[in-house]
Structures are given as structure tokens and as C-alpha cells.
Scaffold this motif. Structure first.
Motif, PDB file in Angstrom:
ATOM      1  N   GLU A  15      -4.840   4.234  -1.565  1.00 22.29           N
ATOM      2  CA  GLU A  15      -5.940   4.565  -2.759  1.00 22.29           C
ATOM      3  C   GLU A  15      -5.096   4.627  -3.931  1.00 22.29           C
ATOM      4  O   GLU A  15      -5.980   5.104  -5.034  1.00 22.29           O
ATOM      5  CB  GLU A  15      -6.823   5.519  -2.286  1.00 22.29           C
ATOM      6  CG  GLU A  15      -7.782   5.228  -0.929  1.00 22.29           C
ATOM      7  CD  GLU A  15      -8.441   6.376  -0.642  1.00 22.29           C
ATOM      8  OE1 GLU A  15      -8.746   7.386  -1.297  1.00 22.29           O
ATOM      9  OE2 GLU A  15      -9.188   6.173   0.440  1.00 22.29           O
ATOM     10  N   GLU A  16      -3.899   4.867  -4.027  1.00 25.04           N
ATOM     11  CA  GLU A  16      -3.156   4.893  -5.046  1.00 25.04           C
ATOM     12  C   GLU A  16      -3.503   6.452  -5.758  1.00 25.04           C
ATOM     13  O   GLU A  16      -3.523   6.586  -7.024  1.00 25.04           O
ATOM     14  CB  GLU A  16      -3.270   4.123  -6.213  1.00 25.04           C
ATOM     15  CG  GLU A  16      -2.698   2.789  -5.719  1.00 25.04           C
ATOM     16  CD  GLU A  16      -2.472   1.396  -6.577  1.00 25.04           C
ATOM     17  OE1 GLU A  16      -2.988   1.681  -7.733  1.00 25.04           O
ATOM     18  OE2 GLU A  16      -2.409   0.445  -6.188  1.00 25.04           O
ATOM     19  N   LYS A  17      -3.295   7.367  -4.995  1.00 19.44           N
ATOM     20  CA  LYS A  17      -3.814   8.790  -5.426  1.00 19.44           C
ATOM     21  C   LYS A  17      -2.432   9.523  -5.648  1.00 19.44           C
ATOM     22  O   LYS A  17      -2.563  10.768  -6.286  1.00 19.44           O
ATOM     23  CB  LYS A  17      -4.669   9.709  -4.455  1.00 19.44           C
ATOM     24  CG  LYS A  17      -6.033   8.897  -4.604  1.00 19.44           C
ATOM     25  CD  LYS A  17      -7.001   9.887  -3.965  1.00 19.44           C
ATOM     26  CE  LYS A  17      -8.458   9.476  -3.931  1.00 19.44           C
ATOM     27  NZ  LYS A  17      -9.564  10.321  -3.591  1.00 19.44           N
TER      28      LYS A  17
ATOM     29  N   ASP B 199      -3.453  13.594  -7.133  1.00 16.85           N
ATOM     30  CA  ASP B 199      -4.743  13.680  -8.140  1.00 16.85           C
ATOM     31  C   ASP B 199      -3.997  14.516  -9.220  1.00 16.85           C
ATOM     32  O   ASP B 199      -4.830  15.423 -10.007  1.00 16.85           O
ATOM     33  CB  ASP B 199      -5.772  14.332  -7.689  1.00 16.85           C
ATOM     34  CG  ASP B 199      -6.619  13.014  -6.910  1.00 16.85           C
ATOM     35  OD1 ASP B 199      -6.391  11.954  -7.199  1.00 16.85           O
ATOM     36  OD2 ASP B 199      -7.609  13.324  -6.166  1.00 16.85           O
TER      37      ASP B 199
ATOM     38  N   GLU C 106       0.825  -1.073  -0.072  1.00 20.75           N
ATOM     39  CA  GLU C 106       0.040   0.146   0.093  1.00 20.75           C
ATOM     40  C   GLU C 106       0.794   1.351   0.044  1.00 20.75           C
ATOM     41  O   GLU C 106       0.340   2.287   0.063  1.00 20.75           O
ATOM     42  CB  GLU C 106      -0.836  -0.017   1.193  1.00 20.75           C
ATOM     43  CG  GLU C 106      -1.928  -1.055   1.195  1.00 20.75           C
ATOM     44  CD  GLU C 106      -3.041  -0.721   2.260  1.00 20.75           C
ATOM     45  OE1 GLU C 106      -2.723  -0.139   3.382  1.00 20.75           O
ATOM     46  OE2 GLU C 106      -4.005  -1.603   2.352  1.00 20.75           O
TER      47      GLU C 106
ATOM     48  N   ASP D  63       0.025   4.917   0.575  1.00 25.70           N
ATOM     49  CA  ASP D  63      -0.893   5.441  -0.590  1.00 25.70           C
ATOM     50  C   ASP D  63      -1.962   4.041  -0.874  1.00 25.70           C
ATOM     51  O   ASP D  63      -1.810   3.689  -2.120  1.00 25.70           O
ATOM     52  CB  ASP D  63      -0.113   5.798  -1.739  1.00 25.70           C
ATOM     53  CG  ASP D  63      -0.969   6.396  -2.651  1.00 25.70           C
ATOM     54  OD1 ASP D  63      -2.039   6.825  -2.489  1.00 25.70           O
ATOM     55  OD2 ASP D  63      -0.595   6.249  -3.809  1.00 25.70           O
TER      56      ASP D  63
END
Length: 345
Positions: free
Chosen positions: A273-275, A319, A256, A271
Motif C-alpha cells: 500500500e506504499e505507506k 504515514d 510491492e 509495502d
């Protein structure tokens, strides 16, 4: 006879010497090596010059008459990283035999200024050297009394893969240290760090140019092996061209976590949520800080990052927007900026 295809350059030396405030001979030499450097930059190569041990003796007396110190005896090294002097390996008698052979085989064109006594070097050659020869001065022996043959254990096979150099690749010398030194000590400081990198000392002309620039807004010097950089009130950087800082940063996922590697350093961030992603600086970009937005280029300048390294500095994106400059990967003593990540929700 087949003629080689060689590049020719025509320069107005008298006009250029006035601009540089240097003599014709020195200006011509600077232009000559500048043009040769252009060639070596296009294709890996080594410049061979015809300097020999008699030229060395001329040079040391020339330097001494101008007030030179002990460093005058270490001029014209056999190899300085760019220029190789094969003729310094010939004994005095061997050099004479070679000269006699060459003039019988090839038409020699000698610069008419070589006989003009208006130049000090010519007076030394025509008046002093014959006296030294009469007193059995051994030009070859004197040269090697002040040069080390062990320096010549070098890689001349330019196709061979370079060996990985151990040890430091970047030196950062505090501005206060630089300003506290006199001119000669500044050169010794630079030469000492270049030696630690495995490189030869700077030529005096190169150092003089860099030192003159350092009195302005920015000083920059590039040679075959390294970069020197200093802003007006910033630290002095000495950076090996083989430094891993000139390679692009890489990133990968470790469970993660997002991991970023650059300059032999590592940054790790949770990370799930891999943002987050890895990016780099582009002109005009801004980054969010507590008080609003700030130009990333300004952040780079404030941290003293040399202009030629700024596009390599890794930047953390969220993002698709830059949120943190990873200065810690440039130097472990540096803090990432901003310290706290500000995200617009």
C-alpha cells in the motif's frame, strides 16, 4: 617584489602554555599546526615542513632522554597523511649546499630561543650533534634506517578522483577491551586499527588529549582522515571519513517492497500500500514503543551511536511518523529498534 597574501595569527603562547600545562616550544608547535590545519580544511592541500635528517637525530635523542622506547626512532615520518617532509630526502652534503645557497639568497630570521641552552633540544643540537658529526654520523642514513620509502606511494594530485578503498571503514572496539589496557597499549590498539584503514598513527599529543577526554563523559578526536569517539561506558569507534556511513540513505520500490540502502547494507520490507517511507532523525523526535513514546536521541545514545552519525541513521516512517530505527544498517550485528513495530490504528 610582490608579497603573497598570507594569513597571520597572533597567539599569547605564555598564557596558553600555562592553561595547557605544556612548555612554550610544544605549545607554539601545537598552535602552529592547529592554524595550518584550518587552512588545509578549507582547501585540499598538503603541509610541507622544513624538518630534515638532523632534526630527526635531535628528536630521537630528545625522546630517549625523556625515557622513550623504540618508537622514538620512528618519529618524523616522511609523510603522515597531512605533513610532508621533502628535506629528509637530501643527503647530508646536499642539505649543507642547500642551506648555503638559501642564506645567500634570502634573509633568514632565526628564533632567538634557538640558542638558549635552557632548552634541552638546543643543548642536544649545540653540544651533542657536533660530536656525532666528528665521528662521521650519517644523519641521512640513520633516518632511512627507520623509515620506509614505500610509504610514499601516495596520491599527491589533489584533483584526482580518490580510489575506492577496499576493506573495513568502521571499527568498534568493546569498552571492556579499552579499560583492560594500559595507556601505551591503548595507543598501539588505535594505531593498529588506523593502519588497517590505511592511515598513519596518531600523534602523541592527539592521543594524550583523546585519552584524557575518555576519562570523562565523552572523548572525541577528528583529524584529516578519521574520527575517534568513545562515550564514558560505551565502545570505542574508529571511523574513516570516507566511510559510506557518511552518505545519506536511499530508498526505492521493488515491486510491492520498499528497499532502503545505507552503509553498504540493505533493508527490505513488504509495502503493497506504499505507506512506509525512509526518513531520518530530527531533534525532539519520539518513537512509539511498548510502554509509550521514547526520545529517538536517547535510543541512539543507548545503542552507542556517535553523535556525528546520528542524522545519517535511517529511520522507517509510517504515514509520516517514525516507527523503527534501522540500526541493522549501521551494523549487521545490531537489531532494529523497537524490534516490533507498534502502529496506532
Amino acid at each position: 617584489m610582490h608579497w603573497l597574501s598570507l594569513p597571520f595569527r597572533k597567539k599569547k603562547i605564555p598564557k596558553l602554555s600555562l592553561k595547557l600545562k605544556k612548555g612554550f616550544e610544544e605549545t607554539g608547535r601545537l598552535v602552529r599546526y592547529h592554524e595550518l590545519k584550518k587552512i588545509t580544511n578549507k582547501k585540499p592541500s598538503v603541509i610541507l615542513t622544513g624538518h630534515h635528517c638532523k632534526d630527526y637525530t635531535e628528536s630521537i635523542f630528545l625522546h630517549l632522554t625523556r625515557g622513550g622506547g623504540k618508537k622514538a626512532f620512528y618519529t618524523l615520518p616522511p609523510f603522515d597523511g597531512e605533513r610532508f617532509l621533502p628535506l629528509v630526502f637530501l643527503e647530508d652534503k646536499e642539505l649543507t649546499l642547500l642551506y648555503d645557497f638559501v642564506i645567500n639568497q634570502i634573509k633568514i630570521f632565526e628564533d632567538e630561543s634557538n640558542k638558549d641552552p635552557i632548552y634541552k633540544r638546543n643543548r642536544i643540537r649545540m653540544d651533542l650533534l657536533p660530536v656525532l658529526e666528528k665521528e662521521n654520523w650519517n644523519f641521512h642514513k640513520i633516518y632511512w634506517n627507520f623509515h620506509d620509502r614505500s610509504q610514499l606511494d601516495l596520491q599527491f594530485n589533489l584533483k584526482k578522483e580518490p580510489t575506492v578503498k577496499q576493506g573495513p571503514h568502521i571499527f568498534r572496539i568493546p569498552h571492556e577491551t579499552w579499560t583492560s589496557l594500559n595507556v601505551s597499549s591503548k595507543k598501539e590498539l588505535i594505531d593498529f586499527h588506523l593502519k588497517l584503514l590505511g592511515h598513519y598513527p596518531l600523534y602523541k599529543s592527539g592521543f594524550d588529549n583523546f585519552h584524557l577526554q575518555s576519562e570523562g563523559e565523552r572523548a572525541f578526536l577528528e583529524n584529516k582522515n578519521c574520527f575517534l569517539y568513545k562515550s564514558k561506558f560505551g565502545d570505542l569507534f574508529i571511523i574513516d571519513k570516507k566511510s559510506p556511513a557518511f552518505k545519506k540513505a536511499t530508498s526505492y520500490r521493488d515491486g510491492e517492497n520498499l528497499c532502503i540502502n545505507w552503509n553498504q547494507n540493505r533493508f527490505k520490507l513488504s509495502d503493497p500500500e506504499e505507506k512506509y517511507s525512509l526518513g531520518s532523525w530530527h531533534h525532539g523526535q519520539k518513537i512509539q514503543i511498548r510502554s509509550g513514546n521514547k526520545e529517538i536521541s536517547e535510543c541512539m545514545r543507548e545503542n552507542g551511536i556517535p553523535f556525528f552519525l546520528r542524522t545519517f541513521i535511517p529511520i522507517l516512517y509510517f504515514d509520516g511518523e517514525p516507527i523503527q530505527i534501522l540500526f541493522s544498517l549501521f551494523s549487521k550485528s545490531e537489531k532494529n529498534y523497537p524490534k516490533r513495530i507498534y502502529l496506532e490504528r
